[in-house]
Every structure is written in structure tokens, then in C-alpha cells.
Design a protein around this motif. Structure first.
Motif, short mmCIF file in Angstrom:
data_model
loop_
_atom_site.label_atom_id
_atom_site.label_comp_id
_atom_site.label_asym_id
_atom_site.label_seq_id
_atom_site.Cartn_x
_atom_site.Cartn_y
_atom_site.Cartn_z
N ILE A 195 64.44 -57.04 72.43
CA ILE A 195 63.72 -57.96 71.54
C ILE A 195 63.59 -57.37 70.13
CG2 ILE A 195 61.48 -59.05 71.10
CD1 ILE A 195 61.27 -59.26 74.25
N GLY A 196 63.21 -56.11 70.05
CA GLY A 196 63.05 -55.48 68.75
C GLY A 196 64.33 -55.46 67.93
N TYR A 197 65.44 -55.08 68.58
CA TYR A 197 66.72 -55.07 67.87
C TYR A 197 67.19 -56.49 67.57
CZ TYR A 197 67.24 -50.04 68.17
OH TYR A 197 67.05 -48.69 68.02
N GLY A 198 66.89 -57.42 68.45
CA GLY A 198 67.25 -58.82 68.19
C GLY A 198 66.51 -59.37 66.98
N LEU A 199 65.22 -59.08 66.90
CA LEU A 199 64.44 -59.51 65.74
C LEU A 199 65.00 -58.89 64.46
CD1 LEU A 199 60.81 -59.26 67.20
CD2 LEU A 199 62.03 -61.37 66.59
N ALA A 200 65.34 -57.61 64.53
CA ALA A 200 65.90 -56.94 63.35
C ALA A 200 67.23 -57.57 62.94
CB ALA A 200 66.08 -55.44 63.63
N ASP A 201 68.09 -57.84 63.92
CA ASP A 201 69.38 -58.48 63.63
C ASP A 201 69.19 -59.84 62.98
OD1 ASP A 201 70.84 -56.33 64.58
OD2 ASP A 201 71.31 -57.27 66.51
N ASP A 202 68.13 -60.53 63.37
CA ASP A 202 67.85 -61.87 62.82
C ASP A 202 67.06 -61.82 61.52
OD1 ASP A 202 69.22 -63.02 64.90
OD2 ASP A 202 67.44 -63.69 66.00
N GLY A 203 66.81 -60.61 61.01
CA GLY A 203 66.07 -60.48 59.75
C GLY A 203 64.59 -60.75 59.87
N LEU A 204 64.03 -60.59 61.07
CA LEU A 204 62.63 -60.90 61.31
C LEU A 204 61.75 -59.66 61.41
CD1 LEU A 204 63.18 -63.81 63.85
CD2 LEU A 204 62.68 -63.97 61.39
N THR A 205 62.23 -58.55 60.81
CA THR A 205 61.45 -57.31 60.74
C THR A 205 61.50 -56.80 59.31
OG1 THR A 205 63.34 -55.85 61.21
CG2 THR A 205 62.09 -56.67 63.11
N ASN A 206 60.63 -55.83 59.02
CA ASN A 206 60.73 -55.19 57.71
C ASN A 206 61.83 -54.13 57.76
OD1 ASN A 206 59.65 -52.82 58.86
ND2 ASN A 206 57.62 -53.12 57.96
N ASN A 207 62.00 -53.37 56.68
CA ASN A 207 63.10 -52.40 56.65
C ASN A 207 62.88 -51.22 57.59
OD1 ASN A 207 61.07 -51.20 55.17
ND2 ASN A 207 62.37 -50.59 53.46
N LYS A 208 61.70 -51.09 58.18
CA LYS A 208 61.45 -50.05 59.17
C LYS A 208 61.52 -50.58 60.60
CE LYS A 208 59.03 -46.83 56.31
NZ LYS A 208 60.01 -45.82 56.06
N ILE B 219 59.71 -53.06 61.89
CA ILE B 219 58.44 -53.60 62.38
C ILE B 219 58.46 -55.12 62.25
CG2 ILE B 219 55.95 -53.65 62.03
CD1 ILE B 219 56.18 -50.74 61.11
N PRO B 220 58.21 -55.83 63.35
CA PRO B 220 58.26 -57.29 63.30
C PRO B 220 57.38 -57.87 62.20
CG PRO B 220 58.10 -56.56 65.57
CD PRO B 220 57.88 -55.35 64.70
N ALA B 221 57.91 -58.88 61.52
CA ALA B 221 57.19 -59.54 60.43
C ALA B 221 56.02 -60.36 60.95
CB ALA B 221 58.15 -60.41 59.62
N LYS B 222 56.15 -60.94 62.13
CA LYS B 222 55.08 -61.77 62.69
C LYS B 222 54.15 -60.89 63.53
CE LYS B 222 57.49 -66.16 62.83
NZ LYS B 222 57.88 -67.29 63.67
N LEU B 223 52.86 -61.03 63.28
CA LEU B 223 51.86 -60.23 63.97
C LEU B 223 51.89 -60.45 65.48
CD1 LEU B 223 49.87 -58.12 63.10
CD2 LEU B 223 48.13 -59.90 62.90
N ASP B 224 52.12 -61.69 65.93
CA ASP B 224 52.21 -61.95 67.37
C ASP B 224 53.38 -61.19 67.98
OD1 ASP B 224 49.98 -63.55 67.44
OD2 ASP B 224 51.08 -65.45 67.64
N HIS B 225 54.49 -61.11 67.29
CA HIS B 225 55.66 -60.38 67.81
C HIS B 225 55.33 -58.89 67.92
CE1 HIS B 225 58.70 -63.66 66.35
NE2 HIS B 225 57.93 -64.07 67.34
N LEU B 226 54.74 -58.33 66.88
CA LEU B 226 54.35 -56.91 66.91
C LEU B 226 53.38 -56.65 68.05
CD1 LEU B 226 54.20 -54.05 65.77
CD2 LEU B 226 52.44 -54.87 64.18
N ALA B 227 52.41 -57.51 68.22
CA ALA B 227 51.38 -57.31 69.25
C ALA B 227 51.98 -57.32 70.65
CB ALA B 227 50.30 -58.39 69.12
#
Length: 146
Positions: free
Chosen positions: A80-93, A95-103
Motif C-alpha cells: 500500500i505504501g509503495y502504491g500510494l507513492a507510485d500514485d503520487g499520494l505521498t510526500n517526498n519522504k 509519508i501518505p498525504a491523507k491522514l486516514d491513509h497514514l493512520a
């Protein structure tokens, strides 16, 4: 892992991690030790011990991580984490952009943090419960864990 890639300091309460460099030099901090591993060397972060891993060099690196005991939830969290990153849904480190995803990822991967993130951890864990009830984790699994 990309140049300057890595994780913040964290720990896990239910498993240990063994870091195994395949190509390049892998930085691993375990407790107070700061290690630079090359292929043929390993480092183990026992459960409940603060650690982080990162690329200290100027070229991408490859490495393996062994989780013991094996933990399918952690594997799902990586997908999930790498998928979100591939889709541009994380910051440059990463970390998921959406708080629900991070949680939900933090809770699902049994990752606990230090420093500022440790201060907001109780809030994130409560949010993870609500996000799961809303189906956030199921939607992420469906999209990235097939």
C-alpha cells in the motif's frame, strides 16, 4: 532505495527486522548504533528497539528486509505504501498525504514512532479505528494488494 530515501526512527512491538544489503551501502541505525552495511553484512532491529534505515550514498541501493515472525499485515502495508507513492499520494519522504491513509498504515504495520510523531501517535491510532470502520483499509487493500 532512492538517494536520500529512508524511514524516520520507529519501532515495532510484534516483530524484528533484519536488513540485508544487496547492492550499495545501506545505512541502518539500531538503538544508538549507526551502521553502514555492504553486501554480505546484516543488521537486526529486535522488536521494541528504535531503528531506521536509509540510503547514505549518492546512488540508488537495493536491500532485503526479513520480518520475524512473518507478518502478512506488514507486507500489505508495504504494498500500500509503495502504491500510494507510485500514485503520487505521498510526500517526498513517502509519508501518505491523507491522514486516514497514514493512520491505518501505521496501525496495520505495527509501526510506532519517536519524536514529534510519537506525540501524535495516540491521535493517529484513534483515527485508524474510525478510518477502518469507514472502509479505508479495505479500499487500500483492494487497490494495492492484488
Amino acid at each position: 532505495m532512492a538517494v536520500k530515501g529512508g524511514t524516520p526512527k520507529h519501532y515495532h512491538t510484534s516483530f524484528s527486522e533484519t536488513f540485508i544489503p544487496v547492492e550499495g551501502t545501506l545505512g541502518v541505525d539500531v538503538g544508538k548504533e549507526q551502521l553502514r552495511l555492504i553486501p554480505g553484512e546484516i543488521a537486526v532491529a529486535p522488536k521494541n528497539v528504535v531503528h531506521r534505515f536509509y540510503n547514505p550514498g549518492t546512488t540508488p541501493i537495493r536491500f532485503q528486509v526479513k520480518i520475524a515472525p512473518a507478518e502478512s499485515r506488514f507486507l500489505e502495508s508495504l504494498c500500500i505504501g509503495y502504491g500510494l507513492a507510485d500514485d503520487g499520494l505521498t510526500n517526498n519522504k513517502g509519508i501518505p498525504a491523507k491522514l486516514d491513509h497514514l493512520a491505518v498504515l501505521m496501525e496495520h504495520a505495527d509501526s510506532r514512532f519517536t519524536g514529534f510523531l510519537a506525540l501524535i501517535e495516540p491521535i493517529l491510532l484513534r483515527r485508524a479505528v474510525r478510518a477502518r470502520k469507514k472502509g479505508v483499509m479495505n479500499a487500500l487493500r483492494e487497490k494495492y494488494c492484488r
